[in-house]
Design an enzyme around this catalytic site. Structure first.
Site, PDB file in Angstrom:
ATOM      1  N   HIS A 145       0.838  -1.204   0.000  1.00  0.00           N
ATOM      2  CA  HIS A 145       0.000   0.000   0.000  1.00  0.00           C
ATOM      3  C   HIS A 145       0.875   1.257   0.000  1.00  0.00           C
ATOM      4  O   HIS A 145       0.675   2.163  -0.821  1.00  0.00           O
ATOM      5  CB  HIS A 145      -0.927  -0.021   1.224  1.00  0.00           C
ATOM      6  CG  HIS A 145      -1.778   1.205   1.386  1.00  0.00           C
ATOM      7  ND1 HIS A 145      -3.155   1.176   1.318  1.00  0.00           N
ATOM      8  CD2 HIS A 145      -1.437   2.515   1.589  1.00  0.00           C
ATOM      9  CE1 HIS A 145      -3.616   2.426   1.478  1.00  0.00           C
ATOM     10  NE2 HIS A 145      -2.598   3.240   1.648  1.00  0.00           N
ATOM     11  N   GLU A 146       1.841   1.306   0.919  1.00  0.00           N
ATOM     12  CA  GLU A 146       2.673   2.516   1.040  1.00  0.00           C
ATOM     13  C   GLU A 146       3.541   2.732  -0.197  1.00  0.00           C
ATOM     14  O   GLU A 146       3.687   3.857  -0.669  1.00  0.00           O
ATOM     15  CB  GLU A 146       3.539   2.455   2.303  1.00  0.00           C
ATOM     16  CG  GLU A 146       2.754   2.440   3.615  1.00  0.00           C
ATOM     17  CD  GLU A 146       1.681   3.513   3.704  1.00  0.00           C
ATOM     18  OE1 GLU A 146       1.867   4.608   3.155  1.00  0.00           O
ATOM     19  OE2 GLU A 146       0.637   3.238   4.325  1.00  0.00           O
TER      20      GLU A 146
HETATM   21 NI    NI Z   1      -2.388   5.342   1.881  1.00  0.00          NI
END
Ligand code: NI
Length: 195
Positions: A145-146
């Protein structure tokens, strides 16, 4: 130190590829990282990428259990904070798993997102350190995600079923329905195996 303003979906800084960090030990980078840590804590986030605070550089921070064998149960959560520069992710299988995600740049929403079940990721960290980890589960999900933020990707762009994009206020209702369906299907399976 300062709490930084968080960019929200639609801002151009979230839609572009961020640039490599040339010198992770530069004072402005360590200043940025400290402000990101403070901002993430204030927003009660699990992770934060530099583009989310309007800085288009390849820097992410996140909380994830590292699996250190010397970790004590009552260690403070800061222990699990990872600071990562110029990360590279390598999926370790084609297996995808679905899980619910939120994002500080997409406030008020949750979505069910497919991610690689296990990954290897590498990059630089503070004080000249190198990171090379093989992880799965929530750790693998948070990293994917990051790092997506560094390539201009927000989690809704990864979703395959937009009926699973819901408001946080409706999230528990959706979860209940999902569990109901799961309970029904396992009931059917039980019936089938009985037959
Ligand atoms: Ni995010």
């Amino acid at each position: 130190m300062a709490i930084l303003k968080i960019a929200r979906m639609g801002h151009p800084v979230l839609m572009r590829r961020a640039e490599e960090v040339a010198d992770p030990d530069a004072p402005e980078i360590s200043y940025l990282v400290h402000n990101m840590i403070e901002t993430m804590a204030d927003a009660q986030g699990l992770g934060l990428a530099a583009p989310q605070v309007h800085v288009p550089k390849r820097v992410v921070i996140f909380h994830a259990p590292t699996g250190d064998s010397d970790r004590e149960p009552d260690d403070p959560p800061e222990r699990d904070l990872t600071v990562l520069f110029n990360p590279v992710i390598e999926p370790l299988s084609d297996e995808l798993v679905y899980g619910w995600e939120g994002c500080l740049s997409v406030p008020g929403l949750r979505g069910q997102v497919p991610r690689h079940a296990s990954i290897r990721y590498r990059g630089l960290t503070l004080n000249g350190g190198k990171i090379d980890r093989t992880v799965h589960g929530i750790h693998a999900r948070v990293v994917q995600h990051e790092c997506d933020h560094l390539d201009g990707i927000l989690y809704p762009m990864r979703m395959t079923d937009l009926t699973k994009l819901v408001f946080e206020s409706e999230f528990h209702r959706t979860m209940e329905e999902t569990e109901e369906v799961a309970a029904k299907s396992s009931h059917v399976e039980a019936e089938m195996s009985d037959g």
